[in-house]
Design a protein around this motif. Sequence first.
Motif, PDB file in Angstrom:
ATOM      1  N   SER A  22      17.508 -19.501   2.458  1.00  0.00           N
ATOM      2  CA  SER A  22      18.346 -20.281   1.669  1.00  0.00           C
ATOM      3  C   SER A  22      18.007 -21.750   1.462  1.00  0.00           C
ATOM      4  CB  SER A  22      19.864 -20.145   2.003  1.00  0.00           C
ATOM      5  OG  SER A  22      20.004 -20.500   3.278  1.00  0.00           O
ATOM      6  N   LYS A  23      17.149 -22.160   2.851  1.00  0.00           N
ATOM      7  CA  LYS A  23      16.904 -23.599   2.703  1.00  0.00           C
ATOM      8  C   LYS A  23      15.713 -23.808   2.466  1.00  0.00           C
ATOM      9  CE  LYS A  23      20.538 -24.672   6.386  1.00  0.00           C
ATOM     10  NZ  LYS A  23      20.407 -25.122   7.674  1.00  0.00           N
ATOM     11  N   ARG A  24      14.848 -22.729   1.731  1.00  0.00           N
ATOM     12  CA  ARG A  24      13.625 -22.751   1.034  1.00  0.00           C
ATOM     13  C   ARG A  24      12.522 -23.349   2.150  1.00  0.00           C
ATOM     14  NH1 ARG A  24      13.455 -21.933  -4.145  1.00  0.00           N
ATOM     15  NH2 ARG A  24      11.639 -23.532  -4.482  1.00  0.00           N
ATOM     16  N   TYR A  25      12.460 -22.895   3.608  1.00  0.00           N
ATOM     17  CA  TYR A  25      11.475 -23.580   4.189  1.00  0.00           C
ATOM     18  C   TYR A  25       9.989 -22.929   3.833  1.00  0.00           C
ATOM     19  CZ  TYR A  25      15.171 -25.078   7.145  1.00  0.00           C
ATOM     20  OH  TYR A  25      16.260 -25.676   7.821  1.00  0.00           O
ATOM     21  N   PRO A  54      12.241 -25.767  10.459  1.00  0.00           N
ATOM     22  CA  PRO A  54      13.703 -26.314  10.745  1.00  0.00           C
ATOM     23  C   PRO A  54      13.529 -27.392  11.947  1.00  0.00           C
ATOM     24  CG  PRO A  54      13.425 -24.049  11.022  1.00  0.00           C
ATOM     25  CD  PRO A  54      12.350 -24.473  10.122  1.00  0.00           C
ATOM     26  N   ASN A  96      12.327 -30.751  10.640  1.00  0.00           N
ATOM     27  CA  ASN A  96      13.299 -31.327  10.045  1.00  0.00           C
ATOM     28  C   ASN A  96      14.501 -32.117  11.076  1.00  0.00           C
ATOM     29  OD1 ASN A  96      12.109 -30.671   7.590  1.00  0.00           O
ATOM     30  ND2 ASN A  96      13.676 -29.146   7.015  1.00  0.00           N
ATOM     31  N   GLU A 132      17.826 -31.267   6.321  1.00  0.00           N
ATOM     32  CA  GLU A 132      17.990 -29.985   6.432  1.00  0.00           C
ATOM     33  C   GLU A 132      18.784 -29.276   5.221  1.00  0.00           C
ATOM     34  OE1 GLU A 132      19.744 -28.455  10.162  1.00  0.00           O
ATOM     35  OE2 GLU A 132      18.195 -28.679  11.171  1.00  0.00           O
ATOM     36  N   ALA A 133      19.423 -29.926   4.558  1.00  0.00           N
ATOM     37  CA  ALA A 133      19.883 -29.464   3.128  1.00  0.00           C
ATOM     38  C   ALA A 133      19.299 -30.215   1.974  1.00  0.00           C
ATOM     39  CB  ALA A 133      21.378 -29.311   3.143  1.00  0.00           C
TER      40      ALA A 133
END
Length: 553
Positions: A110-113, A119, A122, A537-538
């Motif tokens: 969902s966070k398109r890493y 993560p 970031n 992160e978003a």
Amino acid sequence: MAVDVPGLVSVIVFYVCILAIGVWGSRKSKKVEKKCSSSKSEIAIIGGRNINILVGIFTMTATWVGGGYIMGTAESVYSPTQGLVWALGPPAYVLCFFVAGLFFAKPMRSKRYVTMLDPFQNRYGKAFTVTLLLPALVSDILWVACILAALGGTMSIILGLSSTISIIISAAVSIVYTLLGGLYSVAYTDIIQLCFIFFSLWLCVPFMVLSPAVTHSAYEDTLCVYSQFCFTWHEVRNVRCDKCKVVSFSNPVLLVLQALGGLSYQALYQRILSAASSVQAQISCFAAALTVFIMGIPSVVIGVMASAADWNQTAYGLPPPFERGETGKILPLALQHLTPTWVAVLGTGSVAAAVMSSMDSVLLSSASMFTQNIYKTTLRKTASERELQWVIRISVLVVGLAGTGLAFGDDSVFSLWVLSGDLLYCVIFPQLLCVLHFQHANTYGAFFGFVVGLLLRGLSGEPILGIPPVLLYPGWREENNVIRQYFPYRTVAMLFSVVSIPAVSCLLKLIFEHQLIPQSWDFLQVFKKKNEVEEDEAPDPCEEMNQVHNTKF
């Protein structure tokens, strides 16, 4: 031993077909580059987030069904000191995929890493990301060594081909098509490889069960061994009957190690992040849990049949493989002596397919992390897309050569298989758990947890590497001048790391917020930019589209 020419020709034809599919996959990748707005490096790493669900399930399953999974499972089932309850691969990976689908797929996708390390980068910054890359890279190299060792042993026994030559050729084929097409070449070759593994291994099962060397009485004895269990904390020994095996409490601990350690592989998240949506990523995980279990059943049956066989009725003779120290080669030995020649050749092809289906994934995962999280963000921030693609290719080559060199040094596939997930379980899994599910984790806590996990694991020793333990837990014993620990010391290291990360993070947060120590002592500047971290992160989707637009033009 003479080379089996027809069998060798069959394997060569199979390799040529796989290479051809890999080349076709590279052309598919180039077509996607023209249509997709994603950068070329992202297409190579995660397929432009355009891998359909069926291909995703195939490639996710094929990555885990490698030479270590197939041969390691058969080895552990056959071994007189282990047995059926040590067939931990199938249930461990079922658990791994279910946990991944429930708790890790959605927050990552969902966070398109782009990689598993995003993560961390970031939230914690570049320095910690580099630190975390090292154990991940070591684990990937051990995984490559594990699966190549499995193939070398198989081909040397069944085809009479030098294990060195087998390892070099297989590594070269995997490296070449991974270099050419990135994730698309890997995914499409995985489909063919997984189908071939399924067909050939299941074909071997009835021939082995009906082999004249597997007598009815021996089969009953084996079933007795695998159905009557006595439990003890310390060691494996017969205490109920002459045919009874003991299950150590280390079994569930090792199962958890493989399951949670598997959650820390970039190869898993590469497939999750390549899905078109979070829901598709979760479905792929749940479906792969079923298929990976089905793919492990033939290896379990082969291990049982090998244990029940009267080897004196075969050309192998006595003493049996365990007494000759060839337990790690039990799958190719069983194929060679308990099945017809043409079936054994197909079995060899299944191991070759399993090796390449895992190796290409591991090579690409290591190259992806280095390129995306080290080279692009730290070493060369202005690197062009063409330059990044070359960095991916060179990284694939380096990791492949390192794993290939290590594959010549160990005969036990099972030991390398377990060791490859050891560091991830003790060091990276706690970090991944906290960065995704604990909002207050910060760089200080992450560094402290990393050191605690690594230190406790290192002080516990490692028999496979010949490292003696410094920290002795209850229940340790000295066997053949080697100290062995039966206490779950790996889990202790993992749990201490999990607890340390939030504890130290919260403690330092309170200290700085209440100004118990000067703000100038915050040398990592964690609390000065805590608001910026949440924004990183978003990411704003509109901002991301603008970045893609600027990159394109």
